[in-house]
Design a protein around this motif. Structure first.
Motif, PDB file in Angstrom:
ATOM      1  N   ASP A  81       1.795  -3.465  -3.085  1.00 41.13           N
ATOM      2  CA  ASP A  81       3.121  -3.846  -3.554  1.00 41.13           C
ATOM      3  C   ASP A  81       3.375  -3.145  -4.894  1.00 41.13           C
ATOM      4  O   ASP A  81       2.542  -3.210  -5.796  1.00 41.13           O
ATOM      5  CB  ASP A  81       3.176  -5.367  -3.729  1.00 41.13           C
ATOM      6  CG  ASP A  81       4.557  -5.886  -4.095  1.00 41.13           C
ATOM      7  OD1 ASP A  81       5.539  -5.115  -3.994  1.00 41.13           O
ATOM      8  OD2 ASP A  81       4.656  -7.063  -4.486  1.00 41.13           O
ATOM      9  N   THR A  82       4.513  -2.472  -5.015  1.00 38.02           N
ATOM     10  CA  THR A  82       4.861  -1.778  -6.254  1.00 38.02           C
ATOM     11  C   THR A  82       5.540  -2.771  -7.194  1.00 38.02           C
ATOM     12  O   THR A  82       6.743  -2.995  -7.109  1.00 38.02           O
ATOM     13  CB  THR A  82       5.753  -0.560  -5.974  1.00 38.02           C
ATOM     14  OG1 THR A  82       5.104   0.272  -5.003  1.00 38.02           O
ATOM     15  CG2 THR A  82       6.009   0.243  -7.245  1.00 38.02           C
ATOM     16  N   ILE A  83       4.769  -3.347  -8.089  1.00 37.01           N
ATOM     17  CA  ILE A  83       5.241  -4.381  -9.003  1.00 37.01           C
ATOM     18  C   ILE A  83       6.225  -3.813 -10.030  1.00 37.01           C
ATOM     19  O   ILE A  83       7.108  -4.525 -10.504  1.00 37.01           O
ATOM     20  CB  ILE A  83       4.045  -5.059  -9.710  1.00 37.01           C
ATOM     21  CG1 ILE A  83       3.082  -5.660  -8.678  1.00 37.01           C
ATOM     22  CG2 ILE A  83       4.509  -6.115 -10.695  1.00 37.01           C
ATOM     23  CD1 ILE A  83       3.680  -6.710  -7.773  1.00 37.01           C
ATOM     24  N   SER A  84       6.108  -2.532 -10.347  1.00 34.77           N
ATOM     25  CA  SER A  84       7.040  -1.943 -11.319  1.00 34.77           C
ATOM     26  C   SER A  84       8.484  -2.033 -10.821  1.00 34.77           C
ATOM     27  O   SER A  84       9.406  -2.099 -11.638  1.00 34.77           O
ATOM     28  CB  SER A  84       6.654  -0.510 -11.679  1.00 34.77           C
ATOM     29  OG  SER A  84       6.340   0.233 -10.544  1.00 34.77           O
ATOM     30  N   ASN A  85       8.699  -2.081  -9.492  1.00 31.78           N
ATOM     31  CA  ASN A  85      10.064  -2.271  -8.979  1.00 31.78           C
ATOM     32  C   ASN A  85      10.604  -3.637  -9.392  1.00 31.78           C
ATOM     33  O   ASN A  85      11.761  -3.766  -9.780  1.00 31.78           O
ATOM     34  CB  ASN A  85      10.097  -2.133  -7.457  1.00 31.78           C
ATOM     35  CG  ASN A  85       9.825  -0.714  -7.001  1.00 31.78           C
ATOM     36  OD1 ASN A  85       9.991   0.244  -7.750  1.00 31.78           O
ATOM     37  ND2 ASN A  85       9.370  -0.576  -5.767  1.00 31.78           N
ATOM     38  N   GLU A  86       9.759  -4.673  -9.305  1.00 33.19           N
ATOM     39  CA  GLU A  86      10.164  -6.015  -9.718  1.00 33.19           C
ATOM     40  C   GLU A  86      10.421  -6.072 -11.218  1.00 33.19           C
ATOM     41  O   GLU A  86      11.368  -6.720 -11.668  1.00 33.19           O
ATOM     42  CB  GLU A  86       9.090  -7.039  -9.337  1.00 33.19           C
ATOM     43  CG  GLU A  86       8.902  -7.208  -7.850  1.00 33.19           C
ATOM     44  CD  GLU A  86       7.734  -8.104  -7.509  1.00 33.19           C
ATOM     45  OE1 GLU A  86       7.464  -9.069  -8.253  1.00 33.19           O
ATOM     46  OE2 GLU A  86       7.074  -7.838  -6.489  1.00 33.19           O
TER      47      GLU A  86
END
Length: 166
Positions: A81-86
């Motif tokens: 999961d790409t947390i930087s998007n959140e």
């Protein structure tokens, strides 16, 4: 007849803390766009448990400015999961703070949430040859973001070693 209805508790309005297992720092030499570097921290099982599997030393050239971006991942999930998007979606609740030791390296945040700094994007200037550390800290600051690193909860805090060569 008795009214058995009771108020239903509403779930917490704030998102739960993100699970961040990896941080990738991508740097591009501003004078030579083909000179791209990547340094990472990876701890796939998260806090506690096994030691990190990767914790790179950041190696830079003196008198060089780099354009930087950070990618945060939760690699305990498949696919990751790409947390930087959140973090970007909730920019008004997040702030990266960069604290380099010494005068060899400076870091300036170049992105914002529309009003205050964010830090997913920054400019790194390797001034002179030398060694040190740079703390990268991500604060989660719902209803408390002021541009200061003091309020809020820490989502991730890493002390990278750096080497600047001439």
């Amino acid at each position: 007849c008795k009214d058995d209805s009771t108020p239903v508790d509403k779930p917490d309005e704030h998102n739960e803390e993100e699970v961040i297992t990896s941080l990738e720092l991508h740097l591009t030499d501003s004078a030579n766009q083909t000179n791209k570097l990547m340094f990472a921290f990876r701890d796939k099982d998260g806090d506690g448990g096994a030691a990190p599997t990767q914790f790179d030393t950041i190696r830079l050239e003196d008198s060089t400015t780099y354009i930087a971006s950070i990618i945060l991942l939760n690699e305990s999930e498949t696919p990751a999961d790409t947390i930087s998007n959140e973090v970007k979606e909730e920019a008004d609740e997040h702030l990266f703070c960069f604290t380099p030791s010494g005068n060899n390296l400076s870091v300036d945040i170049t992105d914002n949430d529309g009003a205050l700094p964010l830090g997913l994007e920054s400019k790194w200037t390797a001034v002179t040859a030398g060694n040190g550390t740079v703390k990268i800290l991500l604060k989660h600051q719902p209803d408390a973001k002021t541009g200061s690193c003091d309020p809020g909860e820490t989502d991730i805090e890493l002390d990278f070693q750096y080497e600047i060569k001439n």
